[in-house]
Design an enzyme around this catalytic site. Structure first.
Site, PDB file in Angstrom:
ATOM      1  N   ARG A 129      16.067  -1.742  -7.568  1.00 28.78           N
ATOM      2  CA  ARG A 129      17.387  -2.355  -6.997  1.00 28.78           C
ATOM      3  C   ARG A 129      17.642  -2.921  -5.572  1.00 28.78           C
ATOM      4  O   ARG A 129      17.990  -3.387  -4.603  1.00 28.78           O
ATOM      5  CB  ARG A 129      18.479  -2.146  -7.416  1.00 28.78           C
ATOM      6  CG  ARG A 129      18.438  -1.856  -9.257  1.00 28.78           C
ATOM      7  CD  ARG A 129      18.544  -2.876  -9.951  1.00 28.78           C
ATOM      8  NE  ARG A 129      18.546  -2.183 -11.419  1.00 28.78           N
ATOM      9  CZ  ARG A 129      17.972  -2.110 -12.046  1.00 28.78           C
ATOM     10  NH1 ARG A 129      16.533  -2.830 -11.669  1.00 28.78           N
ATOM     11  NH2 ARG A 129      17.655  -1.946 -13.433  1.00 28.78           N
ATOM     12  N   SER A 186      27.085  -3.755 -13.756  1.00 31.17           N
ATOM     13  CA  SER A 186      26.658  -2.626 -12.932  1.00 31.17           C
ATOM     14  C   SER A 186      27.361  -2.707 -11.589  1.00 31.17           C
ATOM     15  O   SER A 186      26.607  -3.453 -11.193  1.00 31.17           O
ATOM     16  CB  SER A 186      25.668  -1.876 -13.197  1.00 31.17           C
ATOM     17  OG  SER A 186      25.831  -1.675 -14.565  1.00 31.17           O
ATOM     18  N   GLU A 229      25.965  -2.198  -5.785  1.00 32.17           N
ATOM     19  CA  GLU A 229      24.680  -3.685  -6.062  1.00 32.17           C
ATOM     20  C   GLU A 229      25.162  -4.686  -5.694  1.00 32.17           C
ATOM     21  O   GLU A 229      24.628  -5.740  -5.483  1.00 32.17           O
ATOM     22  CB  GLU A 229      24.309  -3.696  -7.930  1.00 32.17           C
ATOM     23  CG  GLU A 229      23.394  -2.576  -7.837  1.00 32.17           C
ATOM     24  CD  GLU A 229      23.255  -2.756  -9.530  1.00 32.17           C
ATOM     25  OE1 GLU A 229      23.309  -3.962 -10.063  1.00 32.17           O
ATOM     26  OE2 GLU A 229      22.486  -1.451 -10.278  1.00 32.17           O
TER      27      GLU A 229
END
EC number: 1.3.1.98
Length: 298
Positions: free
Chosen positions: A170, A219, A289
């Site tokens: 990520r 998320s 995130e």
């Protein structure tokens, strides 16, 4: 429908446009300027006209973006619906940054090309997926990248290979001042029917375990090494926790949903509360995130 109520059209520039219309949380302050390019050549021409010191932000489907109530100063480039070209050459797919990941997955399956099925589980555009190495169903974006095309604030286009970027979980870093506008993905021949069946099964499982259809960013936190953010949040007893109209989902603890009328301040405060409580109870600091940008309301 009045012009002020409709979504921005390709080639259109708007001033003080509410970003709540363009983010998956359905919350967000205004962009001082919002531009949706009518293709790559139009984007290049637009960037060449911008002042040197103009702040620039990029937005696809707004699925990992929270804009504070005070809004964004500068220009937001809206790629979705503007940079949406797709084509296949042999076993390679050329896709622009505004292509929705779900559309990309379906296109590749129809072409009989395997390896892009996981994109069906990413709730954003290819540009956002490239910027954070988004993944789903065991696949990650950069595992399929042959090369990318970037643009800088002067409208200069460059082709770059994966060797020009540092890619992790990520996270992607590369040349400063450049943004992704397209990519070429390496795939292989596959059985379209089998791929469709696999994606259908994966999406069915996702729909049972995630609050699909409710306003969220997907998320909220990255999974820490060797664990899952959702497990830590649930173990801390935080499912259902609310701040204003923002709520930790009862279905999946790593989702924060807008139950109706949540403000960016509600959502940001809940993110901070969850992060602090997980750190207090488990000694693990969760990393968001989601990108939180803009100015707080004065």
């Amino acid at each position: 429908m009045m012009a002020a109520e409709r979504r921005i059209q390709p080639g259109e520039l708007r001033h003080w446009e509410p970003m709540a219309r363009y983010t998956s949380w359905r919350a967000g302050g205004p962009a001082e300027r919002l531009y949706r390019p009518a293709g790559l050549a139009d984007l290049v021409a637009f960037l060449r006209r911008l002042p040197e010191d103009e702040p620039l932000f990029w937005c696809g489907l707004g699925s990992n973006l929270l804009v504070r109530e005070g809004g964004l100063r500068g220009t937001v480039i809206l790629t979705q619906g503007g940079l949406d070209a797709l084509r296949v050459e042999g076993e390679q797919v050329h896709a622009e940054a505004g292509v929705a990941c779900g559309r990309l997955s379906r296109y590749c399956i129809r072409q009989g090309l395997a390896g892009a099925e996981f994109f069906a589980g990413i709730p954003g555009t290819l540009g956002g997926a490239l910027a954070m190495n988004a993944g789903a169903f065991g696949g990650e974006t950069w595992s399929r990248v042959r090369r990318v095309e970037t643009v800088d604030r002067h409208g200069v286009l460059r082709r770059r290979g994966p060797e020009d970027f540092r890619v992790g979980y990520r996270h992607v870093s590369g040349p400063a001042g450049e943004w992704f506008v397209a990519a070429v993905l390496d795939l292989e021949p596959g059985d379209a029917q089998a791929m469709q069946a696999r994606v259908k099964a994966l999406l069915s499982q996702r729909n049972r375990t995630q609050p699909i259809g409710e306003p969220s960013c997907g998320s909220v936190f990255r999974n820490p090494p060797g664990d899952h953010a959702a497990r830590l949040i649930e173990a801390a007893g935080l499912k259902g926790l609310r701040r204003g109209a923002a709520q930790v989902s009862e279905r999946h603890a790593n989702f924060i949903i807008n139950t109706g009328g949540a403000t960016p301040a509600d959502i940001e405060a809940l993110i901070e509360q969850v992060r602090d409580e997980v750190a207090r109870r488990h000694g693990v600091t969760l990393v968001p995130e989601v990108h939180i940008v803009g100015e707080a309301q004065s």
